[in-house]
Design a protein around this motif. Structure first.
Motif, short mmCIF file in Angstrom:
data_model
loop_
_atom_site.label_atom_id
_atom_site.label_comp_id
_atom_site.label_asym_id
_atom_site.label_seq_id
_atom_site.Cartn_x
_atom_site.Cartn_y
_atom_site.Cartn_z
N LEU A 33 0.83 -1.20 0.00
CA LEU A 33 0.00 0.00 0.00
C LEU A 33 0.87 1.25 0.00
N ARG A 34 1.95 1.23 0.78
CA ARG A 34 2.85 2.39 0.81
C ARG A 34 3.50 2.60 -0.55
N ILE A 35 3.92 1.51 -1.18
CA ILE A 35 4.58 1.62 -2.49
C ILE A 35 3.58 2.07 -3.55
N GLN A 36 2.38 1.54 -3.51
CA GLN A 36 1.37 1.88 -4.51
C GLN A 36 0.96 3.34 -4.44
N THR A 37 1.07 3.97 -3.28
CA THR A 37 0.66 5.36 -3.14
C THR A 37 1.80 6.34 -3.37
N THR A 40 5.86 8.86 -7.41
CA THR A 40 6.86 8.67 -8.46
C THR A 40 7.72 7.48 -8.10
N SER A 41 8.62 7.09 -8.97
CA SER A 41 9.48 5.95 -8.67
C SER A 41 10.73 6.41 -7.93
N TRP A 42 11.33 5.48 -7.24
CA TRP A 42 12.50 5.75 -6.40
C TRP A 42 13.62 6.49 -7.16
N LEU A 44 13.58 8.52 -9.52
CA LEU A 44 13.24 9.89 -9.88
C LEU A 44 13.15 10.82 -8.68
N CYS A 45 13.28 10.27 -7.49
CA CYS A 45 13.23 11.08 -6.27
C CYS A 45 14.62 11.59 -5.93
N ASN A 46 14.67 12.83 -5.44
CA ASN A 46 15.97 13.31 -4.97
C ASN A 46 16.26 12.71 -3.59
N GLU A 47 17.41 12.98 -3.05
CA GLU A 47 17.83 12.37 -1.79
C GLU A 47 16.87 12.69 -0.64
N ALA A 48 16.41 13.93 -0.56
CA ALA A 48 15.49 14.32 0.52
C ALA A 48 14.15 13.58 0.38
N GLU A 49 13.66 13.44 -0.85
CA GLU A 49 12.41 12.70 -1.06
C GLU A 49 12.58 11.23 -0.71
N GLN A 50 13.72 10.65 -1.06
CA GLN A 50 13.98 9.26 -0.71
C GLN A 50 14.07 9.10 0.81
N ALA A 51 14.70 10.06 1.48
CA ALA A 51 14.79 10.01 2.94
C ALA A 51 13.40 10.08 3.56
N GLU A 52 12.50 10.88 2.98
CA GLU A 52 11.14 10.96 3.48
C GLU A 52 10.41 9.64 3.28
N ILE A 53 10.62 8.99 2.15
CA ILE A 53 10.00 7.69 1.89
C ILE A 53 10.53 6.66 2.89
N ILE A 54 11.85 6.65 3.11
CA ILE A 54 12.46 5.74 4.08
C ILE A 54 11.84 5.96 5.46
N ASN A 55 11.71 7.22 5.86
CA ASN A 55 11.14 7.54 7.16
C ASN A 55 9.72 7.00 7.27
N GLY A 56 8.92 7.19 6.24
CA GLY A 56 7.54 6.70 6.25
C GLY A 56 7.48 5.19 6.32
N ILE A 57 8.36 4.50 5.58
CA ILE A 57 8.40 3.04 5.60
C ILE A 57 8.84 2.54 6.98
N GLU A 58 9.83 3.21 7.59
CA GLU A 58 10.28 2.81 8.92
C GLU A 58 9.16 2.96 9.94
N LEU A 59 8.42 4.06 9.87
CA LEU A 59 7.30 4.26 10.79
C LEU A 59 6.23 3.20 10.56
N ALA A 60 5.94 2.90 9.30
CA ALA A 60 4.94 1.87 9.00
C ALA A 60 5.41 0.50 9.48
N ALA A 61 6.70 0.19 9.30
CA ALA A 61 7.24 -1.10 9.74
C ALA A 61 7.13 -1.23 11.27
N ARG A 62 7.42 -0.16 12.00
CA ARG A 62 7.27 -0.19 13.46
C ARG A 62 5.81 -0.46 13.84
N ASN A 63 4.90 0.18 13.12
CA ASN A 63 3.48 -0.01 13.38
C ASN A 63 3.08 -1.47 13.12
#
Length: 169
Positions: A33-37, A40-42, A44-63
């Motif tokens: 669900l996180r990937i589908q939403t 853009t693709s990885w 094409l994201c700049n480093e800050a956008e990738q860091a934001e995606i990583i942060n969101g995935i880490e929070l979701a994984a903890r949940n």
């Protein structure tokens, strides 16, 4: 939230609906669900956008881990989440421990129904399952590949572009 991230909105998303008999699929679906939403693709994201995606995935994984541990502790046996306080080793008399927990009906029922009975104390904390083989890392921002290509072809004598009309005399 990671200390380095300056993201002020909730990226954890809704709590996943996990069940022990479908745990694998439930975890997979929560991550999909996180990937589908993603907008853009990885690559094409700049480093800050990738860091934001990583942060969101880490929070979701903890949940997901917390929900999975909650489901395991909920399965087949009564439980109460407690804090183990003082423990006294009394030699051959045994071990005496003190626990504390929230004074809510569920805990009163679970603990009250088992006073004087043999119970099993299981040391489980969702934090024990938060390990990783290595950190997720964002790809460094890429340089402008078109500009870099021009710089590689440039001998430094003239700017690139159309030849000067004087070159044809």
């Amino acid at each position: 939230m990671n200390a380095h991230a300056e993201i002020h909105h909730d990226m954890e998303g809704p709590e996943p609906d996990l069940h022990l008999d479908t745990l694998f699929g439930d975890c997979r679906d929560a991550m999909l669900l996180r990937i589908q939403t993603m907008k853009t693709s990885w690559p094409l994201c700049n480093e800050a956008e990738q860091a934001e995606i990583i942060n969101g995935i880490e929070l979701a994984a903890r949940n997901i881990v917390r929900a999975a541990v909650r489901e395991v502790t909920r399965h087949e046996f009564p439980h109460a989440v407690v804090t183990l306080g003082e423990v006294k080793i009394k030699g051959e008399k045994g071990i005496e421990g003190k626990i504390t927990c929230a004074n809510i009906e569920h805990n009163r029922n679970v603990l009250g129904d088992h006073v004087g009975t043999m119970v099993q104390l299981v040391m489980i904390d969702s934090e024990d399952f938060m390990g990783e083989q290595g950190p997720a890392e964002a790809d460094p921002d890429q340089k402008d590949w078109l500009r870099d290509a021009d710089e590689e072809d440039d001998d430094g004598d003239e700017p690139l572009g159309l030849p000067s009309p004087e070159d044809f005399d």
